[in-house]
Write a protein that holds these residues in place. Structure first.
Motif, PDB file in Angstrom:
ATOM      1  N   ILE A 140       0.831  -1.206   0.000  1.00  0.00           N
ATOM      2  CA  ILE A 140       0.000   0.000   0.000  1.00  0.00           C
ATOM      3  C   ILE A 140       0.864   1.254   0.000  1.00  0.00           C
ATOM      4  O   ILE A 140       0.587   2.211  -0.727  1.00  0.00           O
ATOM      5  N   VAL A 141       1.925   1.246   0.799  1.00  0.00           N
ATOM      6  CA  VAL A 141       2.825   2.405   0.843  1.00  0.00           C
ATOM      7  C   VAL A 141       3.515   2.595  -0.504  1.00  0.00           C
ATOM      8  O   VAL A 141       3.652   3.733  -0.990  1.00  0.00           O
ATOM      9  N   ALA A 142       3.950   1.520  -1.126  1.00  0.00           N
ATOM     10  CA  ALA A 142       4.615   1.621  -2.429  1.00  0.00           C
ATOM     11  C   ALA A 142       3.663   2.171  -3.483  1.00  0.00           C
ATOM     12  O   ALA A 142       4.046   3.039  -4.281  1.00  0.00           O
ATOM     13  N   VAL A 143       2.441   1.701  -3.494  1.00  0.00           N
ATOM     14  CA  VAL A 143       1.448   2.205  -4.451  1.00  0.00           C
ATOM     15  C   VAL A 143       1.187   3.685  -4.206  1.00  0.00           C
ATOM     16  O   VAL A 143       1.078   4.475  -5.154  1.00  0.00           O
ATOM     17  N   PHE A 144       1.106   4.079  -2.953  1.00  0.00           N
ATOM     18  CA  PHE A 144       0.890   5.492  -2.617  1.00  0.00           C
ATOM     19  C   PHE A 144       2.034   6.358  -3.141  1.00  0.00           C
ATOM     20  O   PHE A 144       1.800   7.404  -3.753  1.00  0.00           O
ATOM     21  N   PHE A 145       3.273   5.928  -2.912  1.00  0.00           N
ATOM     22  CA  PHE A 145       4.413   6.713  -3.386  1.00  0.00           C
ATOM     23  C   PHE A 145       4.475   6.765  -4.901  1.00  0.00           C
ATOM     24  O   PHE A 145       4.787   7.808  -5.487  1.00  0.00           O
TER      25      PHE A 145
ATOM     26  N   LYS B 291       1.803  11.862 -10.131  1.00  0.00           N
ATOM     27  CA  LYS B 291       1.048  13.113 -10.115  1.00  0.00           C
ATOM     28  C   LYS B 291       1.991  14.310 -10.152  1.00  0.00           C
ATOM     29  O   LYS B 291       1.732  15.298 -10.833  1.00  0.00           O
ATOM     30  N   GLU B 292       3.100  14.221  -9.434  1.00  0.00           N
ATOM     31  CA  GLU B 292       4.071  15.329  -9.435  1.00  0.00           C
ATOM     32  C   GLU B 292       4.699  15.500 -10.818  1.00  0.00           C
ATOM     33  O   GLU B 292       4.934  16.622 -11.262  1.00  0.00           O
TER      34      GLU B 292
ATOM     35  N   LYS C 289       3.253  14.824 -13.669  1.00  0.00           N
ATOM     36  CA  LYS C 289       2.255  15.432 -14.526  1.00  0.00           C
ATOM     37  C   LYS C 289       2.178  16.936 -14.291  1.00  0.00           C
ATOM     38  O   LYS C 289       2.060  17.722 -15.224  1.00  0.00           O
ATOM     39  N   VAL C 290       2.287  17.348 -13.032  1.00  0.00           N
ATOM     40  CA  VAL C 290       2.219  18.762 -12.707  1.00  0.00           C
ATOM     41  C   VAL C 290       3.443  19.483 -13.261  1.00  0.00           C
ATOM     42  O   VAL C 290       3.349  20.604 -13.785  1.00  0.00           O
ATOM     43  N   GLU C 291       4.626  18.849 -13.196  1.00  0.00           N
ATOM     44  CA  GLU C 291       5.845  19.462 -13.737  1.00  0.00           C
ATOM     45  C   GLU C 291       5.774  19.624 -15.251  1.00  0.00           C
ATOM     46  O   GLU C 291       6.265  20.598 -15.800  1.00  0.00           O
ATOM     47  N   LYS C 292       5.175  18.668 -15.944  1.00  0.00           N
ATOM     48  CA  LYS C 292       5.073  18.746 -17.388  1.00  0.00           C
ATOM     49  C   LYS C 292       4.137  19.862 -17.826  1.00  0.00           C
ATOM     50  O   LYS C 292       4.344  20.499 -18.861  1.00  0.00           O
ATOM     51  N   GLU C 293       3.096  20.090 -17.042  1.00  0.00           N
ATOM     52  CA  GLU C 293       2.134  21.148 -17.405  1.00  0.00           C
ATOM     53  C   GLU C 293       2.739  22.474 -17.045  1.00  0.00           C
ATOM     54  O   GLU C 293       2.905  23.396 -17.636  1.00  0.00           O
TER      55      GLU C 293
END
Length: 66
Positions: free
Chosen positions: A48-53, A59-60, A62-66
């Motif tokens: 669960i922790v690995a999936v969260f990271f 997501k980070e 994707k935000v950097e690309k935009e």
């Protein structure tokens, strides 16, 4: 409804007997149940922790690309 009543009467003593045996064995079986729960949690939490990271990193990015 009559068939359910007949079934309940037929297995009444079996239910009482198995319930009594269950109450007697429960204190001895709790360590086994707790070990199973602990083992499953110790295997699930790292996943669960690995999936969260991984999802937060994606997501980070994707935000950097935009």
């Amino acid at each position: 409804m009559a068939e359910w009543k007949r079934l309940a009467e037929k297995y009444k003593w079996l239910c009482i007997l198995t319930g009594g045996i269950g109450f007697f064995l429960a204190p001895f079986l709790w360590p086994i149940f707790l070990a199973i729960i602990f083992q499953s949690l110790s295997l699930a939490v790292p996943v669960i922790v690995a999936v969260f990271f991984i999802t937060t990193i994606r997501k980070e990015k994707k935000v950097e690309k935009e």
